[in-house]
Write a protein that holds these residues in place. Structure first.
Motif, PDB file in Angstrom:
ATOM      1  N   GLY A 291       0.311   7.504   6.947  1.00 61.45           N
ATOM      2  CA  GLY A 291       1.109   6.551   6.209  1.00 61.45           C
ATOM      3  C   GLY A 291       0.338   5.266   5.987  1.00 61.45           C
ATOM      4  N   VAL A 292       0.749   4.493   4.989  1.00 61.55           N
ATOM      5  CA  VAL A 292       0.084   3.237   4.633  1.00 61.55           C
ATOM      6  C   VAL A 292       1.130   2.145   4.538  1.00 61.55           C
ATOM      7  N   VAL A 293       0.800   0.977   5.087  1.00 63.83           N
ATOM      8  CA  VAL A 293       1.637  -0.207   4.934  1.00 63.83           C
ATOM      9  C   VAL A 293       0.906  -1.166   4.003  1.00 63.83           C
ATOM     10  N   ALA A 294       1.517  -1.468   2.875  1.00 64.49           N
ATOM     11  CA  ALA A 294       0.933  -2.384   1.893  1.00 64.49           C
ATOM     12  C   ALA A 294       1.573  -3.755   2.027  1.00 64.49           C
ATOM     13  N   ALA A 295       0.924  -4.755   1.432  1.00 64.83           N
ATOM     14  CA  ALA A 295       1.446  -6.120   1.477  1.00 64.83           C
ATOM     15  C   ALA A 295       2.268  -6.465   0.245  1.00 64.83           C
ATOM     16  N   THR A 296       2.102  -5.707  -0.841  1.00 64.58           N
ATOM     17  CA  THR A 296       2.842  -5.990  -2.071  1.00 64.58           C
ATOM     18  C   THR A 296       3.358  -4.694  -2.679  1.00 64.58           C
ATOM     19  N   GLU A 297       4.401  -4.841  -3.488  1.00 65.55           N
ATOM     20  CA  GLU A 297       4.980  -3.683  -4.163  1.00 65.55           C
ATOM     21  C   GLU A 297       3.984  -3.084  -5.152  1.00 65.55           C
ATOM     22  N   GLN A 298       3.171  -3.902  -5.800  1.00 67.26           N
ATOM     23  CA  GLN A 298       2.211  -3.387  -6.773  1.00 67.26           C
ATOM     24  C   GLN A 298       1.163  -2.502  -6.100  1.00 67.26           C
ATOM     25  N   ASP A 299       0.666  -2.912  -4.951  1.00 64.94           N
ATOM     26  CA  ASP A 299      -0.297  -2.069  -4.238  1.00 64.94           C
ATOM     27  C   ASP A 299       0.360  -0.773  -3.774  1.00 64.94           C
ATOM     28  N   ARG A 300       1.618  -0.865  -3.334  1.00 62.00           N
ATOM     29  CA  ARG A 300       2.312   0.363  -2.921  1.00 62.00           C
ATOM     30  C   ARG A 300       2.422   1.347  -4.080  1.00 62.00           C
ATOM     31  N   ARG A 301       2.784   0.845  -5.255  1.00 62.90           N
ATOM     32  CA  ARG A 301       2.938   1.738  -6.402  1.00 62.90           C
ATOM     33  C   ARG A 301       1.611   2.384  -6.778  1.00 62.90           C
ATOM     34  N   LEU A 302       0.528   1.617  -6.686  1.00 66.62           N
ATOM     35  CA  LEU A 302      -0.781   2.187  -7.000  1.00 66.62           C
ATOM     36  C   LEU A 302      -1.155   3.281  -6.003  1.00 66.62           C
ATOM     37  N   VAL A 303      -0.962   3.022  -4.719  1.00 67.41           N
ATOM     38  CA  VAL A 303      -1.288   4.022  -3.694  1.00 67.41           C
ATOM     39  C   VAL A 303      -0.478   5.290  -3.918  1.00 67.41           C
TER      40      VAL A 303
ATOM     41  N   ALA B 263       1.508  12.128  -2.106  1.00 66.89           N
ATOM     42  CA  ALA B 263       2.085  12.711  -0.896  1.00 66.89           C
ATOM     43  C   ALA B 263       2.002  11.782   0.307  1.00 66.89           C
ATOM     44  N   LEU B 264       1.434  10.595   0.134  1.00 67.10           N
ATOM     45  CA  LEU B 264       1.199   9.691   1.253  1.00 67.10           C
ATOM     46  C   LEU B 264       2.348   8.689   1.367  1.00 67.10           C
ATOM     47  N   PRO B 265       3.123   8.730   2.452  1.00 66.88           N
ATOM     48  CA  PRO B 265       4.212   7.758   2.613  1.00 66.88           C
ATOM     49  C   PRO B 265       3.659   6.332   2.663  1.00 66.88           C
ATOM     50  N   THR B 266       4.273   5.441   1.902  1.00 70.10           N
ATOM     51  CA  THR B 266       3.797   4.066   1.808  1.00 70.10           C
ATOM     52  C   THR B 266       4.976   3.113   1.927  1.00 70.10           C
ATOM     53  N   PHE B 267       4.776   2.056   2.715  1.00 71.38           N
ATOM     54  CA  PHE B 267       5.820   1.066   2.971  1.00 71.38           C
ATOM     55  C   PHE B 267       5.264  -0.310   2.625  1.00 71.38           C
ATOM     56  N   VAL B 268       6.129  -1.209   2.188  1.00 74.67           N
ATOM     57  CA  VAL B 268       5.713  -2.591   1.904  1.00 74.67           C
ATOM     58  C   VAL B 268       6.251  -3.507   2.993  1.00 74.67           C
ATOM     59  N   TRP B 269       5.342  -4.162   3.720  1.00 74.46           N
ATOM     60  CA  TRP B 269       5.729  -5.216   4.651  1.00 74.46           C
ATOM     61  C   TRP B 269       5.346  -6.540   3.992  1.00 74.46           C
ATOM     62  N   SER B 270       6.339  -7.201   3.424  1.00 74.76           N
ATOM     63  CA  SER B 270       6.095  -8.465   2.738  1.00 74.76           C
ATOM     64  C   SER B 270       5.933  -9.588   3.742  1.00 74.76           C
TER      65      SER B 270
ATOM     66  N   THR C  57      -3.945 -12.879  -4.758  1.00 70.99           N
ATOM     67  CA  THR C  57      -4.708 -12.755  -3.521  1.00 70.99           C
ATOM     68  C   THR C  57      -3.828 -13.223  -2.381  1.00 70.99           C
ATOM     69  N   GLY C  58      -4.135 -12.778  -1.170  1.00 71.13           N
ATOM     70  CA  GLY C  58      -3.382 -13.216  -0.012  1.00 71.13           C
ATOM     71  C   GLY C  58      -2.084 -12.451   0.171  1.00 71.13           C
ATOM     72  N   THR C  59      -1.067 -13.150   0.707  1.00 70.85           N
ATOM     73  CA  THR C  59       0.184 -12.478   1.059  1.00 70.85           C
ATOM     74  C   THR C  59       1.422 -13.148   0.487  1.00 70.85           C
ATOM     75  N   GLY C  60       1.323 -14.405   0.073  1.00 75.36           N
ATOM     76  CA  GLY C  60       2.495 -15.115  -0.434  1.00 75.36           C
ATOM     77  C   GLY C  60       3.361 -15.732   0.641  1.00 75.36           C
TER      78      GLY C  60
END
Length: 469
Positions: free
Chosen positions: A227-239, A245-252, A353-356
């Motif tokens: 699984g992958v934890v992304a920082a933004t919704e856009q990165d999650r959608r790209l992954v 098939a890779l579960p992806t979560f966004v931790w803002s 860039t960064g996390t917001g």
């Protein structure tokens, strides 16, 4: 040729008749029951002696305001990172620390493995207060420039059972995940992206160039995780488009906990928060100085110096000699004071860039925010509507000028923010993360299946991503 000595990760005070005085490489009080030590045996050799799980509990010296939650089955997590997280250092560190804090609060037993930052008593003390154990490699191995992981880490992975192993740096994941597979094959393997990894995914109508070897490599490394934890919704959608098939979560990054305030004041300054050692922040301020500041002054009819709070100001004081445009205040010990006395937070970043997290911290304090479009793209959807956005220099200067001069609009923006329960958003995000982790199945990895034609599918997906942005 002398065999390379192995490393034992043992508990403080454990009886080992073959060991000499311990060499401590973790930071913290040595009487913590869960503090991890590296003990060298006679002659420089040692053997790995896993101790019973009940002797590997988290530290017992926990701050009273943070009582230690009970550890339930499936709750033991190993967090591997280049350094201990320091929320003062960067938004990425703040995001990581808040994630650790949230997981610990939900009963996870956490152990952090980090090669650097262990000399910082404040960083270590924050983890100690949460009951998080930590370990670092021997000093001689800490500075090994060989990118391959050291054998001591493999020994440590095999010393006990792990339910989850999270690698908090994508550059480390490619070499560490195979080691996790060998020594902790039943554990979930999670990669956290930390920050924006694919800036082009945050630009409407655009997308990353998958022919770029760096991007291709990073996307390939993700295939070795559960699984992958992304920082933004856009990165999650790209992954998910590239690895469906890779579960992806966004931790803002939902900001820092600060003393509650009722927001800024009408007579306060225009504020910027950012570490100037981080190049995108410095570039964003150059954008302000070169293009935006003069437009704001022309609209309002007076100079509006941007008060800049953050490390690195001393580097630019002799370069940015523009008192009508900028006031380099430097690092300030109490961010809540800055937020309480400001009129408006401005974030003129030129690319995502960064996390917001700084924007959410300001909003949690009730301070209105004006930002460029790339910075606004870092916010989760539930908060994006709370900020005023300028997609061009003219638009950004307009929204800043309006919120600085129109008290009615400023009060409305402030009231809208104060109606939003950001602490509740943080709590819901924590519960969703715990639920997501429980749903990730160890060993069911995309890389275990026949490799799809990733490039063709990715390009179709990127076209959809561009249309949806």
């Amino acid at each position: 040729m002398t065999a390379r000595p192995s490393v034992s990760a043992l508990i403080c005070g454990a009886d080992d008749s073959s060991a000499v005085a311990p060499t401590r490489h973790s930071v913290g009080a040595s009487d913590y029951p869960g503090e991890l030590e590296i003990l060298a045996g006679r002659g420089g050799n040692s053997s790995l002696r896993p101790l019973p799980a009940d002797q590997l509990a988290a530290p017992g010296a926990i701050a009273r305001e943070n009582p230690e939650p009970a550890v339930r089955p499936g709750q033991r997590m190993l967090w591997i990172a280049p350094r201990l997280p320091d929320p003062r250092r960067s938004g990425v560190d703040a995001r990581h620390f808040n994630m650790m804090k949230a997981l610990r609060g939900q009963g996870r037993e956490l152990t952090v493995v980090a090669a650097h930052g262990t000399h910082d008593a404040l960083s270590g003390g924050r983890l100690d207060a949460l009951g998080i154990s930590r370990i670092s490699p021997p000093a001689a191995e800490r500075w090994n420039l060989d990118p391959r992981p050291e054998p001591w880490l493999e020994d440590f992975l095999g010393a006990r059972r792990w339910d989850t192993v999270l690698v908090a740096d994508l550059h480390m994941a490619g070499s560490i995940l195979p080691m996790v597979e060998r020594q902790a094959g039943s554990a979930q393997r999670i990669i956290d992206l930390g920050t924006v990894r694919f800036p082009a995914a945050h630009v409407p109508g655009a997308g990353p160039d998958l022919d770029d070897p760096r991007i291709d490599h990073e996307l390939s490394v993700l295939g070795g995780a559960d699984g992958v934890v992304a920082a933004t919704e856009q990165d999650r959608r790209l992954v998910e488009l590239v690895q469906p098939a890779l579960p992806t979560f966004v931790w803002s990054a939902l900001g820092e906990d600060i003393e509650p305030t009722r927001g800024g004041v009408r007579e306060g300054p225009l504020l910027y928060i950012g570490d100037l050692f981080h190049h995108p922040n410095a570039q964003g301020l150059e954008y302000w100085l070169d293009i935006v500041a003069a437009r704001v002054e022309a609209r309002i009819g007076r100079p509006v110096p941007l008060r800049v709070v953050g490390r690195g100001s001393e580097t630019y004081r002799d370069i940015w000699k523009h008192p009508r445009k900028i006031n380099l205040a430097g690092w300030q010990p109490d961010l809540s004071v800055e937020l309480a006395r400001a009129r408006l937070l401005a974030i003129p970043l030129t690319y995502a860039t960064g996390t917001g997290g700084r924007m959410v911290t300001a909003m949690a304090a009730g301070l209105p925010v004006a930002t460029s479009a790339p910075a606004a793209a870092l916010l989760p959807g539930s908060l994006a509507g709370l900020v005023r956005v300028g997609s061009s220099p003219a638009e950004l200067s307009e929204v800043i000028s309006d919120l600085l001069t129109d008290d009615t609009r400023w009060e409305a923006a402030r009231a809208h923010i104060l109606e939003t329960d950001i602490p509740a958003l943080r709590h819901r995000q924590t519960l969703k993360l715990v639920e997501w982790l429980a749903s990730v199945e160890p060993g069911n990895r995309p890389s275990d299946a026949p490799a799809p034609s990733r490039r063709s599918g990715s390009r179709r997906g990127l076209r959809r991503l561009g249309r949806a942005s």
